[in-house]
Design an enzyme around this catalytic site. Structure first.
Site, short mmCIF file in Angstrom:
data_model
loop_
_atom_site.label_atom_id
_atom_site.label_comp_id
_atom_site.label_asym_id
_atom_site.label_seq_id
_atom_site.Cartn_x
_atom_site.Cartn_y
_atom_site.Cartn_z
N LYS A 4 -4.25 2.65 10.26
CA LYS A 4 -4.20 1.42 11.07
C LYS A 4 -3.12 1.62 12.14
O LYS A 4 -1.98 1.18 11.97
CB LYS A 4 -3.83 0.23 10.19
N ARG B 255 -1.37 4.84 -6.36
CA ARG B 255 -2.61 5.11 -7.07
C ARG B 255 -3.78 5.22 -6.10
O ARG B 255 -4.81 5.79 -6.40
CB ARG B 255 -2.91 3.93 -8.02
N ASP C 154 -0.13 2.57 7.19
CA ASP C 154 0.00 1.24 7.75
C ASP C 154 1.23 1.24 8.66
O ASP C 154 1.17 1.74 9.78
CB ASP C 154 0.12 0.28 6.55
P1 IMP Z 1 3.26 1.76 4.85
O1 IMP Z 1 4.57 2.27 4.37
O2 IMP Z 1 3.37 0.40 5.49
O3 IMP Z 1 2.51 2.73 5.75
O4 IMP Z 1 2.43 1.48 3.53
C1 IMP Z 1 1.29 2.14 3.21
C2 IMP Z 1 0.83 1.69 1.85
O5 IMP Z 1 0.58 0.27 1.84
C3 IMP Z 1 -0.50 2.33 1.53
O6 IMP Z 1 -0.35 3.55 0.88
C4 IMP Z 1 -1.17 1.29 0.67
O7 IMP Z 1 -0.78 1.45 -0.68
C5 IMP Z 1 -0.63 -0.03 1.19
N1 IMP Z 1 -1.58 -0.64 2.17
C6 IMP Z 1 -1.43 -0.71 3.50
N2 IMP Z 1 -2.48 -1.32 4.10
C7 IMP Z 1 -3.34 -1.63 3.10
C8 IMP Z 1 -4.63 -2.27 3.07
O8 IMP Z 1 -5.25 -2.65 4.08
N3 IMP Z 1 -5.20 -2.40 1.84
C9 IMP Z 1 -4.60 -1.98 0.68
N4 IMP Z 1 -3.39 -1.37 0.67
C10 IMP Z 1 -2.76 -1.20 1.86
#
Ligand code: IMP
Ligand code: MG
Length: 173
Positions: free
Chosen positions: A128, A40, A100
């Site tokens: 990040k 979302r 992330d």
């Molecule tokens: P990844 O697979 O670890 O890159 O996950 C990314 C997803 O995690 C993003 O699309 C967000 O929904 C969630 N996410 C990662 N970091 C944050 C944060 O600092 N705040 C809120 N949601 C986050």
């Protein structure tokens, strides 16, 4: 009540999105751009971006969740809501709120690539880079931020705080 510290003020986010929209409009000149919003969190960014694009735009939405609990995503994704329309032959731009570990996005990009779009690119408001575990090619990035948990502009903490017009950090006293 959570205490929120503003990390990126509304005006800065707006300015950045305008710049990104100009760059993307130039890149896709003469084409129709099919935006794929990752629900979302991506929805605020996608609307603001789409409003400022000068090329014809179509939109679709997808919702994925990574298997496994906790704050670490697992690398397996589950499609919670698939796209309504085929992306075959389209110029697709995936619009994300934040990258992330990169696990979710790398899997999602693989999946979308297998559906034979004309082109496939990725745009994220926030990144990040310190947290990256899996490599992801990001074509357009709004802001690189340090390893902080952020909320606002679509991003949540337990479904709260998505509606803030800025990017903030939750500070619990
Ligand atoms: P990844 O697979 O670890 O890159 O996950 C990314 C997803 O995690 C993003 O699309 C967000 O929904 C969630 N996410 C990662 N970091 C944050 C944060 O600092 N705040 C809120 N949601 C986050
Ligand atoms: Mg997300």
């Amino acid at each position: 009540m959570d205490n929120i510290r503003v990390l990126i003020p509304e005006e800065e986010v707006d300015k950045k999105i305008r710049e990104m929209a100009a760059e993307i409009s130039k890149k896709y000149e003469g084409k129709t751009l099919h935006l794929v919003c990752v629900l979302r969190g991506g929805v605020f960014f996608m609307c603001e971006l789409a409003k400022r694009l000068t090329v014809p735009v179509t939109l679709d939405f997808m919702s994925v969740s990574s298997y496994g609990d906790g704050t670490e995503s697992s690398g397996q994704i589950k499609i919670v809501k698939d796209l309504d329309d085929s992306i075959e032959g389209k110029d697709v731009l995936v619009v994300e709120d934040i990258i992330d570990s990169g696990r979710t996005l790398s899997k999602l990009m693989e999946l979308l690539e297998s559906r034979k779009p004309e082109s496939l690119a990725l745009c994220t408001l926030l990144d990040k880079p310190e947290r990256r575990v899996v490599e992801v090619d990001v074509d357009y990035t709004g802001f690189q931020i340090p390893d902080l948990f952020v909320v606002g502009y679509g991003l949540d903490c337990a479904q709260q705080h998505r509606n803030y017009p800025y990017v903030g950090v939750v500070e619990n006293e």
